[in-house]
Design a protein around this motif. Structure first.
Motif, PDB file in Angstrom:
ATOM      1  N   PRO A 181       0.894  -1.179   0.006  1.00 46.91           N
ATOM      2  CA  PRO A 181      -0.070  -0.101  -0.193  1.00 46.91           C
ATOM      3  C   PRO A 181       0.889   1.230   0.000  1.00 46.91           C
ATOM      4  CG  PRO A 181      -0.111  -1.250   2.193  1.00 46.91           C
ATOM      5  CD  PRO A 181       0.439  -2.244   1.172  1.00 46.91           C
ATOM      6  N   ARG A 182       2.129   1.231   0.575  1.00 49.88           N
ATOM      7  CA  ARG A 182       2.933   2.635   0.690  1.00 49.88           C
ATOM      8  C   ARG A 182       3.393   2.745  -0.847  1.00 49.88           C
ATOM      9  NH1 ARG A 182       6.043   2.535   6.355  1.00 49.88           N
ATOM     10  NH2 ARG A 182       4.388   1.389   7.533  1.00 49.88           N
ATOM     11  N   VAL A 183       3.688   1.454  -1.408  1.00 48.88           N
ATOM     12  CA  VAL A 183       4.341   1.695  -2.720  1.00 48.88           C
ATOM     13  C   VAL A 183       3.149   2.250  -3.835  1.00 48.88           C
ATOM     14  CG1 VAL A 183       5.284   0.777  -4.751  1.00 48.88           C
ATOM     15  CG2 VAL A 183       5.989   0.109  -2.681  1.00 48.88           C
ATOM     16  N   GLN A 184       1.975   1.999  -3.646  1.00 47.61           N
ATOM     17  CA  GLN A 184       0.699   2.301  -4.331  1.00 47.61           C
ATOM     18  C   GLN A 184       0.568   3.640  -4.220  1.00 47.61           C
ATOM     19  OE1 GLN A 184      -2.028  -0.804  -3.188  1.00 47.61           O
ATOM     20  NE2 GLN A 184      -1.601  -1.958  -4.916  1.00 47.61           N
ATOM     21  N   GLN A 185       0.740   4.528  -2.950  1.00 46.21           N
ATOM     22  CA  GLN A 185       0.560   5.812  -2.481  1.00 46.21           C
ATOM     23  C   GLN A 185       2.003   6.387  -2.316  1.00 46.21           C
ATOM     24  OE1 GLN A 185      -2.299   5.709   0.788  1.00 46.21           O
ATOM     25  NE2 GLN A 185      -3.839   4.798  -0.349  1.00 46.21           N
ATOM     26  N   TRP A 186       2.672   6.279  -3.366  1.00 47.06           N
ATOM     27  CA  TRP A 186       4.223   6.831  -3.009  1.00 47.06           C
ATOM     28  C   TRP A 186       4.265   8.295  -2.968  1.00 47.06           C
ATOM     29  CZ3 TRP A 186       7.840   4.314  -1.061  1.00 47.06           C
ATOM     30  CH2 TRP A 186       9.137   4.827  -1.047  1.00 47.06           C
ATOM     31  N   SER A 187       5.081   8.922  -2.179  1.00 48.55           N
ATOM     32  CA  SER A 187       5.445  10.435  -2.189  1.00 48.55           C
ATOM     33  C   SER A 187       6.886  10.534  -1.753  1.00 48.55           C
ATOM     34  CB  SER A 187       4.428  11.152  -1.226  1.00 48.55           C
ATOM     35  OG  SER A 187       4.928  10.796   0.094  1.00 48.55           O
ATOM     36  N   HIS A 188       7.230  11.770  -1.743  1.00 45.58           N
ATOM     37  CA  HIS A 188       8.687  12.121  -1.438  1.00 45.58           C
ATOM     38  C   HIS A 188       8.901  11.655   0.109  1.00 45.58           C
ATOM     39  CE1 HIS A 188      10.253  13.930  -5.274  1.00 45.58           C
ATOM     40  NE2 HIS A 188       9.182  14.835  -5.186  1.00 45.58           N
ATOM     41  N   HIS A 189       8.014  11.934   0.827  1.00 41.90           N
ATOM     42  CA  HIS A 189       8.169  11.601   2.292  1.00 41.90           C
ATOM     43  C   HIS A 189       7.791  10.372   2.604  1.00 41.90           C
ATOM     44  CE1 HIS A 189       9.022  15.828   2.409  1.00 41.90           C
ATOM     45  NE2 HIS A 189       7.732  16.223   1.568  1.00 41.90           N
ATOM     46  N   GLN A 190       7.400   9.488   1.767  1.00 38.13           N
ATOM     47  CA  GLN A 190       6.970   8.130   2.174  1.00 38.13           C
ATOM     48  C   GLN A 190       8.227   7.364   2.938  1.00 38.13           C
ATOM     49  OE1 GLN A 190       4.883   5.999   3.376  1.00 38.13           O
ATOM     50  NE2 GLN A 190       3.576   5.961   1.406  1.00 38.13           N
ATOM     51  N   ARG A 191       7.890   6.669   3.947  1.00 41.58           N
ATOM     52  CA  ARG A 191       8.869   6.010   4.469  1.00 41.58           C
ATOM     53  C   ARG A 191       8.672   4.303   4.333  1.00 41.58           C
ATOM     54  NH1 ARG A 191       9.783   8.414  10.615  1.00 41.58           N
ATOM     55  NH2 ARG A 191       9.805  10.563  10.345  1.00 41.58           N
ATOM     56  N   VAL A 192       9.902   3.711   4.483  1.00 42.44           N
ATOM     57  CA  VAL A 192       9.478   2.128   4.545  1.00 42.44           C
ATOM     58  C   VAL A 192      10.781   1.465   5.386  1.00 42.44           C
ATOM     59  CG1 VAL A 192       8.901   1.736   2.068  1.00 42.44           C
ATOM     60  CG2 VAL A 192      11.350   1.862   2.655  1.00 42.44           C
ATOM     61  N   GLY A 193      11.609   2.217   5.949  1.00 46.13           N
ATOM     62  CA  GLY A 193      12.506   1.839   6.974  1.00 46.13           C
ATOM     63  C   GLY A 193      11.975   1.095   8.253  1.00 46.13           C
ATOM     64  N   ASP A 194      10.679   1.646   8.644  1.00 44.03           N
ATOM     65  CA  ASP A 194      10.178   1.008   9.858  1.00 44.03           C
ATOM     66  C   ASP A 194       9.704  -0.458   9.581  1.00 44.03           C
ATOM     67  OD1 ASP A 194       8.269   2.316   8.181  1.00 44.03           O
ATOM     68  OD2 ASP A 194       6.768   1.834   9.461  1.00 44.03           O
ATOM     69  N   LEU A 195       9.428  -0.722   8.234  1.00 43.45           N
ATOM     70  CA  LEU A 195       8.899  -1.992   8.111  1.00 43.45           C
ATOM     71  C   LEU A 195      10.107  -2.799   8.022  1.00 43.45           C
ATOM     72  CD1 LEU A 195       6.782  -1.459   4.862  1.00 43.45           C
ATOM     73  CD2 LEU A 195       6.092  -1.977   7.312  1.00 43.45           C
ATOM     74  N   PHE A 196      11.378  -2.218   7.739  1.00 44.62           N
ATOM     75  CA  PHE A 196      12.638  -3.140   7.641  1.00 44.62           C
ATOM     76  C   PHE A 196      13.069  -3.593   9.156  1.00 44.62           C
ATOM     77  CE2 PHE A 196      13.049  -1.807   3.264  1.00 44.62           C
ATOM     78  CZ  PHE A 196      13.472  -2.945   2.487  1.00 44.62           C
ATOM     79  N   GLN A 197      12.832  -2.456  10.036  1.00 43.20           N
ATOM     80  CA  GLN A 197      13.128  -2.633  11.228  1.00 43.20           C
ATOM     81  C   GLN A 197      12.384  -3.770  11.971  1.00 43.20           C
ATOM     82  OE1 GLN A 197      12.676   1.534  12.627  1.00 43.20           O
ATOM     83  NE2 GLN A 197      14.869   1.366  13.090  1.00 43.20           N
ATOM     84  N   LYS A 198      10.990  -3.855  11.668  1.00 40.05           N
ATOM     85  CA  LYS A 198       9.973  -4.986  12.171  1.00 40.05           C
ATOM     86  C   LYS A 198      10.388  -6.328  11.590  1.00 40.05           C
ATOM     87  CE  LYS A 198       6.016  -1.712  12.712  1.00 40.05           C
ATOM     88  NZ  LYS A 198       4.663  -1.455  11.888  1.00 40.05           N
TER      89      LYS A 198
END
Length: 722
Positions: A60-77
């Motif tokens: 869902p984050r990739v589908q609603q991508w923006s300059h400020h989108q984060r994914v680092g927390d997913l990697f931490q989990k």
């Protein structure tokens, strides 16, 4: 993001292939036995579930991508899920697929981090996730390889690596290459040992400072730092050698020569690149221990220096306990750096991947539009940095926008790129109150409000249209537009279609029309620069505002009577830029197409007497308008260099700026790469030619006198007809 996703969800992780295999295992002709299936697919279904959860959060984050989108927390989990169950560790140890997935995961993380600006909110999260995954893999290797346990940090130690980098340390006046490691509680400076006989990398500890004892302010009696400067001529000579060696390597590859020849050339290339990286930085970063001991590093850009200061100060706030290491603990920590390091290689060609982009060669036009997100009104300006030959340098600076929360510069700059891959932008608050200035060693008194960077992607910039982008930095957003022009198009001298203009018109036509010896535009620009630009830092090197330059170009082309008033109100760098543009747009260079090969050949002569005779005869063979204009400019450039201690423009710097402008021939299409992503040898062959043009101009700048046949030079230069 899509390629990373498909790599993370490894097909073998699905439980689907296991069902038919298990069913066949109980038949008379099994593909694999039950024991083999359990070994090969050990705990793979559990890994599949972990990665499926990650994928479901990412989609869902990739589908609603923006300059400020984060994914680092997913990697931490994901890290927590992989690290917590003991079974997962057993999976990685006992299953080839499990270890492959973890290794691939770390590689993906590393690639993602490489393309994430340090100012982006995701950067620290990704950096933390990468560190955890690498430590996890290291711990698996330690358990499966007992002999490496001596290289680990002792159990229970709550110490993490936050940042590491290769830097130049100044030790008793000598430059030394170091690898610096910032841990959560201390800063460690180490030297990478030379690898002999295929042994693994090893480090020698030089010193460390507990963060609680580190300060940026030394005692009042601290001696000022003396930085050994390497002459620009020597740095350029290294670049020539590097370009030449790169071209030779490409030539040998095309000829399918033996690997021994190429290996020998690569060794020489690494030596020259290492020497350039060691000698080029000159911006100091000085650190002090509370016991009074000082340590000095030299850095190539303000961006990198600010990056180190920020993370050091931020970590100092979190670090409350003083660390003291025994010699054994220090040795263990230094040994662990081999596995913990995130920056594995010095930025040399030999360490680059074969398919890695050589960078862009040509001109980058950048418009700095505006900034938003400021909390209070400030006096603000921006600077632009690009990389070349492995280090960054400042290329342009906007004007100061006074006392505002929303500066609107809308200034355009033209920046020459030489194998560049990254554009950096820094936003500063201008300090006018000298009583508040707190100047550290060689550091600007102006405060950095934010910084950010973007990769110069050849695919994105290959179109002719402007590319708009936003650089986020510490809550501030700066809007930019960029347009790249490859050398194929930017270096053509195009004759003007306007018969009455001055830009793109033969110099003989202009001087005949004006009834002068030197074109009016040259005289006006030099007069204004001599009036108020001789002490301007970086005069002729720092880019002027493109819109101001275009306005002056139009004024001179249309013979605007108010051009002198316009010039008096403009930034002096715009006037310098107008003069350079005039010479660059001449349909034929000042040194003429016909004589250019002779100048290029004459500068290579080794006999000094023969060289002087050849070069002077060639110079005096130029048409009169070309000769007189050049001598007029030459005298001015020498006067600029006399102020080098203030304006930082040596004869060599001036030759670097004006050499290609005055000598580059009109017809060079066949030797210029049509594609900005051509093999690196194309860019390097161009660099060699540019260096020759620089050397020709430098030769004349260094001559004390240039005699003329009729000895009327003074009357020519200062007559009322000029």
């Amino acid at each position: 993001m899509t390629p990373g996703r498909t790599q993370l969800i490894c097909p073998v992780c699905s439980s689907q292939p296991m069902k038919p295999l298990k069913a066949a295992a109980t038949t008379s002709q099994p593909v694999l036995t039950v024991a083999q299936i359990e070994t090969i697919f050990f705990k793979v279904p559990e890994l599949y579930e972990i990665h499926k959860d990650f994928y479901d959060g990412l989609l869902p984050r990739v589908q609603q991508w923006s300059h400020h989108q984060r994914v680092g927390d997913l990697f931490q989990k994901l890290n927590l899920k992989v690290r917590s169950p003991k079974d997962c560790k057993e999976t990685a140890k006992n299953s080839l697929e499990g270890r492959f997935v973890l290794l691939k995961y770390s590689i993906n993380l590393n690639d993602l981090l490489k393309h994430t600006p340090t100012s982006h909110p995701d950067h620290p999260l990704l950096q933390d996730a990468l560190r955890i995954s690498q430590n996890f893999l290291s711990s698996i290797n330690e358990e499966t390889t007992p002999r490496r346990q001596s290289m680990t940090v002792k159990k229970g130690e709550n110490r993490q690596l936050l940042k590491d980098s290769f830097m130049v340390e100044l030790v008793e006046g000598a430059r030394k290459l170091r690898h610096v490691f910032l841990f959560t509680d201390l800063l460690l400076c180490a030297k990478l040992k030379k690898q002999i006989g295929g042994k693994n990398q090893q480090y020698d500890s030089k010193w460390y400072i507990p963060l609680t004892d580190l300060t940026f302010q030394g005692p009042e009696e601290t001696e000022p730092l003396t930085i050994p400067q390497v002459p620009d001529e020597e740095l350029d000579a290294m670049k020539v050698k590097i370009s030449h060696l790169r071209s030779e390597i490409q030539r040998e590859k095309r000829a399918n020569k033996g690997s021994k020849v190429i290996d020998r050339l690569r060794k020489k290339l690494s030596e020259q690149e290492s020497l350039l990286l060691l000698t080029s930085p000159s911006m100091p970063l000085r650190l002090y221990n509370k016991n009074g001991k000082s340590y000095s590093f030299l850095i190539s850009s303000d961006y990198e220096r600010a990056e180190w200061k920020e993370i050091l100060k931020e970590q100092q706030k979190k670090c409350l306990k003083t660390s003291s290491l025994t010699s054994m603990e220090l040795q263990m920590l230094t040994s662990s750096c081999v596995k913990l390091q995130t920056v594995h290689h010095i930025p040399l060609s030999v360490n680059k991947e074969e398919d890695e982009s050589p960078g862009l060669y040509g001109f980058l036009n950048v418009i700095v539009h505006s900034a938003s997100g400021l909390k209070q009104s400030l006096n603000l300006y921006c600077t632009l940095e690009v990389d070349s030959f492995g280090f960054f340098s400042n290329k342009a600076k906007t004007r100061v926008y006074r006392y505002t929360t929303e500066p609107k510069w809308n200034e355009e700059f033209e920046i020459e790129l030489e194998g560049s891959q990254t554009l950096r932008l820094l936003c500063y608050e201008k300090c006018y109150n000298k009583t508040k200035q707190n100047k550290e060693d060689g550091e600007s008194t102006d405060r950095i409000m934010g910084k950010g960077q973007i990769p110069l992607d050849p695919q994105t910039l290959q179109g002719k249209d402007w590319q708009r982008t936003v650089i986020p930095m510490n809550g501030i957003e700066v809007k930019l537009s960029m347009k790249f022009t490859s050398r194929e198009f930017s270096l053509k001298r195009m004759p003007s279609r306007k018969p009455m203009g001055v830009f793109g018109v033969k110099i003989s036509t202009v001087t005949k029309r004006e009834r002068s010896k030197v074109p009016y535009i040259v005289r006006q620009c030099l007069e204004e620069i001599e009036r108020r630009g001789m002490e301007e830092v970086g005069i002729y090197r720092v880019s002027g505002v493109a819109t101001d330059i275009q306005a002056l170009k139009t004024a001179f082309d249309t013979n605007n009577k108010d051009v002198s008033v316009m010039m008096s109100e403009m930034d002096v760098n715009a006037i310098a830029g107008t003069l350079k543009l005039y010479f660059r747009e001449l349909p034929e260079p000042l040194f003429t197409d016909e004589l250019y090969p002779n100048f290029a050949g004459g500068i290579t002569l080794t006999d000094s007497v023969a060289k002087e005779s050849c070069m002077l005869n060639l110079l005096l063979s130029l048409p009169e308008p070309n000769l007189v204009t050049f001598l007029f400019l030459l005298d001015h450039l020498k006067r600029v260099a006399e102020k080098e201690s203030i304006n930082k423009m040596s004869l060599h710097n001036l030759a670097t700026v004006f050499g290609p402008t005055l000598l580059r021939p009109a017809e060079k299409d066949s030797k210029i790469p049509a594609n900005p992503t051509q093999p690196i040898s194309m860019g390097d062959s161009w660099s060699l030619e540019v260096m020759a043009q620089v050397q020709v101009l430098l030769y004349f700048l260094q001559l004390e006198t240039i005699p003329t046949p009729d000895s009327k030079r003074q009357s020519i230069l200062f007559s009322t007809e000029v």
